[in-house]
Design a protein around this motif. Structure first.
Motif, mmCIF file in Angstrom:
data_model
loop_
_atom_site.group_PDB
_atom_site.id
_atom_site.type_symbol
_atom_site.label_atom_id
_atom_site.label_comp_id
_atom_site.label_asym_id
_atom_site.label_seq_id
_atom_site.Cartn_x
_atom_site.Cartn_y
_atom_site.Cartn_z
ATOM 1 N N PRO A 164 0.831 -1.207 0.000
ATOM 2 C CA PRO A 164 0.000 0.000 0.000
ATOM 3 C C PRO A 164 0.865 1.256 0.000
ATOM 4 O O PRO A 164 1.957 1.279 0.577
ATOM 5 C CB PRO A 164 -0.791 -0.114 1.299
ATOM 6 N N ILE A 165 0.379 2.292 -0.648
ATOM 7 C CA ILE A 165 1.089 3.562 -0.669
ATOM 8 C C ILE A 165 0.648 4.357 0.548
ATOM 9 O O ILE A 165 -0.534 4.498 0.822
ATOM 10 C CB ILE A 165 0.812 4.326 -1.971
ATOM 11 N N TYR A 166 1.613 4.861 1.281
ATOM 12 C CA TYR A 166 1.346 5.564 2.528
ATOM 13 C C TYR A 166 1.125 7.042 2.247
ATOM 14 O O TYR A 166 1.940 7.687 1.597
ATOM 15 C CB TYR A 166 2.521 5.370 3.484
ATOM 16 N N ASN A 167 0.015 7.569 2.711
ATOM 17 C CA ASN A 167 -0.272 8.990 2.583
ATOM 18 C C ASN A 167 0.034 9.669 3.903
ATOM 19 O O ASN A 167 -0.638 9.439 4.901
ATOM 20 C CB ASN A 167 -1.739 9.228 2.220
ATOM 21 N N ALA A 168 1.058 10.485 3.904
ATOM 22 C CA ALA A 168 1.429 11.217 5.103
ATOM 23 C C ALA A 168 0.505 12.414 5.277
ATOM 24 O O ALA A 168 0.020 12.999 4.310
ATOM 25 C CB ALA A 168 2.873 11.687 5.009
ATOM 26 N N LYS A 169 0.268 12.771 6.516
ATOM 27 C CA LYS A 169 -0.537 13.958 6.822
ATOM 28 C C LYS A 169 0.416 15.135 6.987
ATOM 29 O O LYS A 169 1.229 15.155 7.909
ATOM 30 C CB LYS A 169 -1.354 13.738 8.095
ATOM 31 N N GLU A 226 0.637 28.179 13.468
ATOM 32 C CA GLU A 226 1.916 27.997 12.803
ATOM 33 C C GLU A 226 3.100 28.032 13.756
ATOM 34 O O GLU A 226 4.216 27.696 13.369
ATOM 35 C CB GLU A 226 2.091 29.089 11.738
ATOM 36 N N ASP A 227 2.908 28.376 15.004
ATOM 37 C CA ASP A 227 4.060 28.453 15.901
ATOM 38 C C ASP A 227 4.585 27.050 16.216
ATOM 39 O O ASP A 227 3.901 26.052 16.070
ATOM 40 C CB ASP A 227 3.704 29.212 17.182
ATOM 41 N N LYS A 228 5.812 27.018 16.669
ATOM 42 C CA LYS A 228 6.524 25.755 16.838
ATOM 43 C C LYS A 228 5.852 24.845 17.868
ATOM 44 O O LYS A 228 5.729 23.634 17.641
ATOM 45 C CB LYS A 228 7.965 26.050 17.253
ATOM 46 N N ASP A 229 5.402 25.399 18.973
ATOM 47 C CA ASP A 229 4.808 24.572 20.024
ATOM 48 C C ASP A 229 3.515 23.907 19.575
ATOM 49 O O ASP A 229 3.287 22.726 19.848
ATOM 50 C CB ASP A 229 4.557 25.409 21.281
ATOM 51 N N ILE A 238 1.921 17.203 15.959
ATOM 52 C CA ILE A 238 2.710 16.024 15.580
ATOM 53 C C ILE A 238 2.642 14.974 16.683
ATOM 54 O O ILE A 238 2.485 13.782 16.408
ATOM 55 C CB ILE A 238 4.165 16.427 15.263
ATOM 56 N N TYR A 239 2.722 15.405 17.928
ATOM 57 C CA TYR A 239 2.668 14.462 19.044
ATOM 58 C C TYR A 239 1.313 13.768 19.131
ATOM 59 O O TYR A 239 1.229 12.578 19.415
ATOM 60 C CB TYR A 239 2.980 15.188 20.360
#
Length: 103
Positions: free
Chosen positions: A46-51, A82-85, A91-92
């Protein structure tokens, strides 16, 4: 020099065993590679679709083309901010896997 010559003398005396091991290795390698080739043609991989999230501040034709290209190959999601935190929080929590910021 004696050890060097003795090594090759032992190698010559064990030639049949060495060739047998090389032959078995090549046979197993060819069988595995041919079965792997037949799997690639089908839909078994399967091809993986990243978010991903894309923040395009440049808005040039090149950056829009890059965003379009990535949109065809991945799932574009909207990040909270858009800020880093907040990006690290997204992502977490697995709402996002990659964030691209084009300055």
């Amino acid at each position: 020099m004696r050890v060097f010559n003795l090594f090759f003398k032992i190698l010559r005396s064990q030639r049949g065993g060495i060739l047998m091991y090389i032959g078995i290795f090549l046979l197993i390698f060819l069988m595995m590679s041919s079965s792997f080739k037949s799997d690639i043609g089908g839909s078994s991989l399967p091809i993986y679709n990243a978010k991903i999230a894309i923040f395009d501040h440049d808005n040039s034709p090149l950056s829009r083309a890059l965003a379009k290209y990535l949109g065809e190959r991945a799932t574009i999601v909207t990040a909270s901010r858009e800020d880093k935190d907040s990006l690290l929080d997204d992502i977490y929590s697995r709402r996002l896997e990659y964030a691209l910021i084009i300055p």
